[in-house]
Design a protein around this motif. Structure first.
Motif, PDB file in Angstrom:
ATOM      1  N   VAL A 142      -8.214   1.397  -4.280  1.00  0.00           N
ATOM      2  CA  VAL A 142      -9.190   1.814  -3.084  1.00  0.00           C
ATOM      3  C   VAL A 142      -8.054   2.949  -2.290  1.00  0.00           C
ATOM      4  O   VAL A 142      -7.064   2.847  -2.270  1.00  0.00           O
ATOM      5  CB  VAL A 142      -9.317   0.909  -2.026  1.00  0.00           C
ATOM      6  N   SER A 143      -8.845   4.181  -1.857  1.00  0.00           N
ATOM      7  CA  SER A 143      -8.049   4.877  -1.079  1.00  0.00           C
ATOM      8  C   SER A 143      -8.804   5.336   0.109  1.00  0.00           C
ATOM      9  O   SER A 143     -10.085   5.533   0.019  1.00  0.00           O
ATOM     10  CB  SER A 143      -8.122   6.524  -1.941  1.00  0.00           C
ATOM     11  N   LEU A 144      -8.048   5.135   1.137  1.00  0.00           N
ATOM     12  CA  LEU A 144      -8.753   5.188   2.679  1.00  0.00           C
ATOM     13  C   LEU A 144      -8.373   6.413   3.368  1.00  0.00           C
ATOM     14  O   LEU A 144      -6.803   6.478   3.255  1.00  0.00           O
ATOM     15  CB  LEU A 144      -8.163   3.744   3.420  1.00  0.00           C
ATOM     16  N   THR A 145      -9.127   7.016   3.976  1.00  0.00           N
ATOM     17  CA  THR A 145      -8.780   8.023   4.764  1.00  0.00           C
ATOM     18  C   THR A 145      -8.687   7.715   6.169  1.00  0.00           C
ATOM     19  O   THR A 145      -9.641   6.740   6.591  1.00  0.00           O
ATOM     20  CB  THR A 145      -9.582   9.253   4.420  1.00  0.00           C
ATOM     21  N   MET A 199       3.183  10.933  11.630  1.00  0.00           N
ATOM     22  CA  MET A 199       2.341  10.460  12.078  1.00  0.00           C
ATOM     23  C   MET A 199       2.016  10.892  13.590  1.00  0.00           C
ATOM     24  O   MET A 199       0.827  10.948  14.106  1.00  0.00           O
ATOM     25  CB  MET A 199       1.867   8.886  11.934  1.00  0.00           C
ATOM     26  N   ARG A 200       3.184  10.927  14.235  1.00  0.00           N
ATOM     27  CA  ARG A 200       3.210  11.358  15.649  1.00  0.00           C
ATOM     28  C   ARG A 200       2.832  12.943  15.785  1.00  0.00           C
ATOM     29  O   ARG A 200       1.969  13.191  16.561  1.00  0.00           O
ATOM     30  CB  ARG A 200       4.601  11.309  16.134  1.00  0.00           C
ATOM     31  N   GLN A 201       2.868  13.718  14.764  1.00  0.00           N
ATOM     32  CA  GLN A 201       2.718  14.971  14.808  1.00  0.00           C
ATOM     33  C   GLN A 201       1.451  15.419  14.263  1.00  0.00           C
ATOM     34  O   GLN A 201       0.472  16.154  14.785  1.00  0.00           O
ATOM     35  CB  GLN A 201       3.905  15.872  14.216  1.00  0.00           C
ATOM     36  N   ARG A 202       1.137  14.736  13.294  1.00  0.00           N
ATOM     37  CA  ARG A 202      -0.399  14.786  12.450  1.00  0.00           C
ATOM     38  C   ARG A 202      -0.853  13.540  12.166  1.00  0.00           C
ATOM     39  O   ARG A 202      -0.314  12.782  11.208  1.00  0.00           O
ATOM     40  CB  ARG A 202      -0.123  15.682  11.099  1.00  0.00           C
ATOM     41  N   PRO A 203      -1.729  13.055  12.747  1.00  0.00           N
ATOM     42  CA  PRO A 203      -2.157  11.552  12.490  1.00  0.00           C
ATOM     43  C   PRO A 203      -3.035  11.165  11.540  1.00  0.00           C
ATOM     44  O   PRO A 203      -3.498  10.105  11.030  1.00  0.00           O
ATOM     45  CB  PRO A 203      -2.775  11.143  14.024  1.00  0.00           C
ATOM     46  N   GLN A 204      -3.524  12.421  10.788  1.00  0.00           N
ATOM     47  CA  GLN A 204      -4.315  12.019   9.664  1.00  0.00           C
ATOM     48  C   GLN A 204      -3.609  11.555   8.434  1.00  0.00           C
ATOM     49  O   GLN A 204      -2.693  12.180   7.949  1.00  0.00           O
ATOM     50  CB  GLN A 204      -4.985  13.421   9.357  1.00  0.00           C
ATOM     51  N   VAL A 205      -3.899  10.601   7.772  1.00  0.00           N
ATOM     52  CA  VAL A 205      -3.242   9.907   7.076  1.00  0.00           C
ATOM     53  C   VAL A 205      -4.093   9.274   5.900  1.00  0.00           C
ATOM     54  O   VAL A 205      -5.380   9.213   5.955  1.00  0.00           O
ATOM     55  CB  VAL A 205      -2.407   8.680   7.459  1.00  0.00           C
ATOM     56  N   ASN A 206      -3.472   8.943   4.725  1.00  0.00           N
ATOM     57  CA  ASN A 206      -4.213   8.205   3.337  1.00  0.00           C
ATOM     58  C   ASN A 206      -3.561   7.090   3.252  1.00  0.00           C
ATOM     59  O   ASN A 206      -2.219   7.172   3.107  1.00  0.00           O
ATOM     60  CB  ASN A 206      -4.326   9.166   2.441  1.00  0.00           C
ATOM     61  N   VAL A 207      -4.142   5.978   2.804  1.00  0.00           N
ATOM     62  CA  VAL A 207      -3.724   4.690   2.518  1.00  0.00           C
ATOM     63  C   VAL A 207      -4.344   4.260   1.241  1.00  0.00           C
ATOM     64  O   VAL A 207      -5.455   4.025   1.113  1.00  0.00           O
ATOM     65  CB  VAL A 207      -3.741   3.444   3.472  1.00  0.00           C
ATOM     66  N   SER A 208      -3.627   4.166   0.210  1.00  0.00           N
ATOM     67  CA  SER A 208      -3.901   4.001  -1.101  1.00  0.00           C
ATOM     68  C   SER A 208      -3.643   2.222  -1.640  1.00  0.00           C
ATOM     69  O   SER A 208      -2.464   1.961  -1.228  1.00  0.00           O
ATOM     70  CB  SER A 208      -3.442   4.681  -2.173  1.00  0.00           C
ATOM     71  N   TYR A 209      -4.655   1.788  -2.076  1.00  0.00           N
ATOM     72  CA  TYR A 209      -4.066   0.393  -2.804  1.00  0.00           C
ATOM     73  C   TYR A 209      -4.482   0.288  -4.024  1.00  0.00           C
ATOM     74  O   TYR A 209      -5.505   0.787  -4.742  1.00  0.00           O
ATOM     75  CB  TYR A 209      -5.141  -0.786  -2.073  1.00  0.00           C
ATOM     76  N   GLY A 226     -13.077   6.595   5.988  1.00  0.00           N
ATOM     77  CA  GLY A 226     -13.790   6.577   4.985  1.00  0.00           C
ATOM     78  C   GLY A 226     -13.002   5.920   3.784  1.00  0.00           C
ATOM     79  O   GLY A 226     -11.892   5.793   3.972  1.00  0.00           O
ATOM     80  N   ALA A 227     -13.838   5.740   2.672  1.00  0.00           N
ATOM     81  CA  ALA A 227     -12.872   5.374   1.523  1.00  0.00           C
ATOM     82  C   ALA A 227     -13.429   5.552   0.183  1.00  0.00           C
ATOM     83  O   ALA A 227     -14.660   5.900   0.248  1.00  0.00           O
ATOM     84  CB  ALA A 227     -12.915   3.680   1.520  1.00  0.00           C
ATOM     85  N   GLU A 228     -12.595   5.702  -0.909  1.00  0.00           N
ATOM     86  CA  GLU A 228     -13.332   5.817  -2.197  1.00  0.00           C
ATOM     87  C   GLU A 228     -12.667   4.631  -2.977  1.00  0.00           C
ATOM     88  O   GLU A 228     -11.591   4.258  -2.798  1.00  0.00           O
ATOM     89  CB  GLU A 228     -12.709   7.082  -3.020  1.00  0.00           C
ATOM     90  N   ALA A 265       0.749  -1.298   0.103  1.00  0.00           N
ATOM     91  CA  ALA A 265       0.113   0.011   0.101  1.00  0.00           C
ATOM     92  C   ALA A 265       0.682   1.072   0.052  1.00  0.00           C
ATOM     93  O   ALA A 265       2.224   1.335   0.361  1.00  0.00           O
ATOM     94  CB  ALA A 265      -0.824  -0.074   1.305  1.00  0.00           C
ATOM     95  N   MET A 266       0.203   2.127  -0.485  1.00  0.00           N
ATOM     96  CA  MET A 266       1.112   3.688  -0.294  1.00  0.00           C
ATOM     97  C   MET A 266       0.469   4.594   1.125  1.00  0.00           C
ATOM     98  O   MET A 266      -0.815   4.770   0.785  1.00  0.00           O
ATOM     99  CB  MET A 266       0.818   4.354  -1.526  1.00  0.00           C
ATOM    100  N   LEU A 267       1.284   4.776   1.639  1.00  0.00           N
ATOM    101  CA  LEU A 267       0.813   5.137   3.117  1.00  0.00           C
ATOM    102  C   LEU A 267       1.326   6.934   2.805  1.00  0.00           C
ATOM    103  O   LEU A 267       2.432   6.872   2.951  1.00  0.00           O
ATOM    104  CB  LEU A 267       1.359   4.636   4.203  1.00  0.00           C
ATOM    105  N   THR A 268       0.274   7.775   2.805  1.00  0.00           N
ATOM    106  CA  THR A 268       0.719   9.168   2.944  1.00  0.00           C
ATOM    107  C   THR A 268       0.527   9.812   4.118  1.00  0.00           C
ATOM    108  O   THR A 268      -0.675   9.856   4.706  1.00  0.00           O
ATOM    109  CB  THR A 268      -0.216   9.767   1.826  1.00  0.00           C
ATOM    110  N   THR A 269       1.382  10.531   4.617  1.00  0.00           N
ATOM    111  CA  THR A 269       1.531  11.406   5.810  1.00  0.00           C
ATOM    112  C   THR A 269       1.692  12.818   5.323  1.00  0.00           C
ATOM    113  O   THR A 269       1.881  13.213   4.230  1.00  0.00           O
ATOM    114  CB  THR A 269       2.557  10.803   6.599  1.00  0.00           C
ATOM    115  N   VAL A 270       1.474  13.965   6.491  1.00  0.00           N
ATOM    116  CA  VAL A 270       1.887  15.124   5.914  1.00  0.00           C
ATOM    117  C   VAL A 270       3.240  15.624   6.772  1.00  0.00           C
ATOM    118  O   VAL A 270       3.364  15.319   8.202  1.00  0.00           O
ATOM    119  CB  VAL A 270       0.467  16.165   6.465  1.00  0.00           C
TER     120      VAL A 270
END
Length: 165
Positions: A84-87, A65-75, A129-131, A24-29
């Motif tokens: 699939v793109s999961l938030t 992730m420690r600083q900003r836990p909002q992420v996206n995971v794409s499959y 959520g997911a798209e 998967a691709m895990l996206t952080t800020v």
């Protein structure tokens, strides 16, 4: 998927799409506010609304992730034309039993001390959520493209749905 699916049905449907996707691709800020995606190994645990990964405590991704836990995971499964793109929200977890469940010798490449390496970090992503994009598969997709090129009409290229989890 339609709007009348329950949360459980949506989770089961997503689980079916992502179960065989190895990475998967895990996206952080980042600290600078930029989005940064990195490949992560999908754990062989059925998706139940949570995703699990193993990372390094000293990595930029874990710091983010420690600083900003909002992420996206794409499959991505291009062979089946499914995406699939999961938030979600990341949580850095210390749980020996869960680490034992998820660990494989594959990780020795990254952690010299194996499971005992102090740099091992469990990452739990709680999906919100997911798209989903579900295509017709390669053969039908090629047929639909050819049909559209000949007839000038839009072919059946699959479904795109957004779900809240």
């Amino acid at each position: 998927m339609s709007d009348d699916l329950t949360r459980e049905q949506s989770i089961k449907h997503i689980a079916g799409i992502i179960k065989d996707v190895k990475f998967a691709m895990l996206t952080t800020v980042t600290d600078e506010g930029h989005m940064h995606a990195r490949p992560m190994t999908t754990q062989q645990v059925e998706f139940d609304g949570d995703l699990w990964f193993i990372g390094g405590k000293d990595t930029e991704g874990v710091h983010d992730m420690r600083q900003r836990p909002q992420v996206n995971v794409s499959y991505s499964n291009p062979d089946d034309s499914n995406y699939v793109s999961l938030t979600g929200t990341a949580e850095l977890v210390e749980d020996r039993a869960k680490l034992d469940e998820l660990w494989s010798d594959f990780y020795k490449t990254y952690f010299e001390g194996g499971k005992e390496d102090p740099n091992v970090q469990l990452i739990k992503i709680s999906a919100h959520g997911a798209e989903l994009w579900e295509g017709p598969g390669k053969i039908k997709g090629l047929y639909e493209m050819a049909k559209g090129a000949v007839t000038g009409k839009r072919g059946d290229m699959g479904n795109n749905e957004t779900v809240n989890l």
